[in-house]
Design a protein around this motif. Structure first.
Motif, PDB file in Angstrom:
ATOM      1  N   VAL A 150       0.038  31.301  45.748  1.00  0.00           N
ATOM      2  CA  VAL A 150       1.334  31.813  45.285  1.00  0.00           C
ATOM      3  C   VAL A 150       2.087  30.720  44.530  1.00  0.00           C
ATOM      4  O   VAL A 150       2.673  30.969  43.472  1.00  0.00           O
ATOM      5  N   GLU A 151       2.072  29.500  45.024  1.00  0.00           N
ATOM      6  CA  GLU A 151       2.718  28.382  44.327  1.00  0.00           C
ATOM      7  C   GLU A 151       2.066  28.136  42.977  1.00  0.00           C
ATOM      8  O   GLU A 151       2.753  27.827  42.004  1.00  0.00           O
ATOM      9  N   ILE A 189       2.315  22.481  51.720  1.00  0.00           N
ATOM     10  CA  ILE A 189       1.725  23.798  51.967  1.00  0.00           C
ATOM     11  C   ILE A 189       0.317  23.564  52.491  1.00  0.00           C
ATOM     12  O   ILE A 189      -0.449  22.818  51.896  1.00  0.00           O
ATOM     13  N   LYS A 214       5.221  22.737  47.804  1.00  0.00           N
ATOM     14  CA  LYS A 214       6.023  23.890  47.415  1.00  0.00           C
ATOM     15  C   LYS A 214       7.303  23.425  46.724  1.00  0.00           C
ATOM     16  O   LYS A 214       7.865  22.398  47.073  1.00  0.00           O
ATOM     17  N   THR A 238       4.142  37.962  49.721  1.00  0.00           N
ATOM     18  CA  THR A 238       4.675  36.658  50.121  1.00  0.00           C
ATOM     19  C   THR A 238       6.107  36.455  49.642  1.00  0.00           C
ATOM     20  O   THR A 238       6.943  35.939  50.374  1.00  0.00           O
ATOM     21  N   GLU A 239       6.389  36.862  48.406  1.00  0.00           N
ATOM     22  CA  GLU A 239       7.681  36.548  47.780  1.00  0.00           C
ATOM     23  C   GLU A 239       8.698  37.683  47.827  1.00  0.00           C
ATOM     24  O   GLU A 239       9.871  37.463  47.540  1.00  0.00           O
ATOM     25  N   ASP A 292      -1.723  26.375  53.815  1.00  0.00           N
ATOM     26  CA  ASP A 292      -2.628  27.531  53.845  1.00  0.00           C
ATOM     27  C   ASP A 292      -2.962  27.981  52.423  1.00  0.00           C
ATOM     28  O   ASP A 292      -2.184  27.830  51.493  1.00  0.00           O
ATOM     29  N   LYS A 309      -3.337  30.902  50.910  1.00  0.00           N
ATOM     30  CA  LYS A 309      -2.555  31.940  50.255  1.00  0.00           C
ATOM     31  C   LYS A 309      -1.235  31.387  49.706  1.00  0.00           C
ATOM     32  O   LYS A 309      -0.849  31.716  48.587  1.00  0.00           O
ATOM     33  N   SER A 310      -0.561  30.557  50.472  1.00  0.00           N
ATOM     34  CA  SER A 310       0.694  29.966  49.993  1.00  0.00           C
ATOM     35  C   SER A 310       0.444  29.063  48.796  1.00  0.00           C
ATOM     36  O   SER A 310       1.244  29.027  47.859  1.00  0.00           O
ATOM     37  N   ARG A 311      -0.666  28.338  48.823  1.00  0.00           N
ATOM     38  CA  ARG A 311      -1.009  27.481  47.683  1.00  0.00           C
ATOM     39  C   ARG A 311      -1.246  28.323  46.436  1.00  0.00           C
ATOM     40  O   ARG A 311      -0.826  27.956  45.340  1.00  0.00           O
TER      41      ARG A 311
END
Length: 186
Positions: A70-71, A62, A6, A114-115, A64, A66-68
């Motif tokens: 979003v990144e 990161i 991230k 997420t953001e 998970d 979903k976070s990946r």
């Protein structure tokens, strides 16, 4: 082993992460914004230690999906705005859907949840930061900046710039204290 990181948003970030991984003794096969492939398989203890050292530099592993994702959205937008000289030939939603192989509605909802902001607002904030940079460099006219950044007119750029910053581009250019925000803060 592929690591997802991230806050890798620029070429200096790549260099910083590369240096940190090398310092830790890892061999890098490939590195790009948000992703690093290393030769070694890291256990949980090694991952925790690496995450701690990366956090000191403003990065974070990161783990998970979903976070990946979003990144990846952020990195695509950053690359598109800050490192690409060509205007986007299709709209942003189609471009992201094509690049990530997901429906745009899913990407948009995930990003917003997420953001706390929309993909479009994030894209606009990145574009405005690039416009600020170009204004500070003082090498292009406002018309050239508008064209380079894909705005349909100088008026539209000026309107969006004022909405985001509270200043007109001309006023921004003239103030001495024109502070840009770090990409990571957007």
């Amino acid at each position: 082993m592929k690591l997802h990181i991230k806050n890798m948003v620029c070429r200096r970030c790549i260099t910083a992460v590369e240096n940190e991984l090398s310092k830790e003794g890892y061999h890098i096969h490939q590195i790009e914004l948000g992703e690093v492939t290393v030769a070694e398989d890291l256990n949980n203890s090694q991952l925790d230690k690496l995450n701690t050292s990366l956090k000191h530099l403003g990065f974070e592993l990161i783990d998970d999906r979903k976070s990946r994702l979003v990144e990846k959205i952020k990195n695509i937008i950053i690359d598109l705005v800050h490192h690409n000289e060509q205007n986007l030939a299709i709209n942003l939603s189609a471009y992201l859907a094509h690049q990530l192989h997901y429906e745009y509605n899913y990407l948009s909802n995930l990003f917003s949840e997420t953001e706390g902001t929309t993909v479009e607002k994030y894209y606009i904030s990145q574009k405005i930061e690039k416009v600020k940079e170009l204004l500070i460099y003082d090498e292009l006219t406002l018309s050239q900046i508008a064209n380079r950044m894909g705005y349909s007119s100088v008026a539209y750029l000026s309107s969006q710039f004022k909405k985001e910053t509270g200043l007109t581009p001309s006023h921004f250019k003239n103030i001495k204290d024109n502070k840009r925000r770090n990409i990571e803060e957007l």
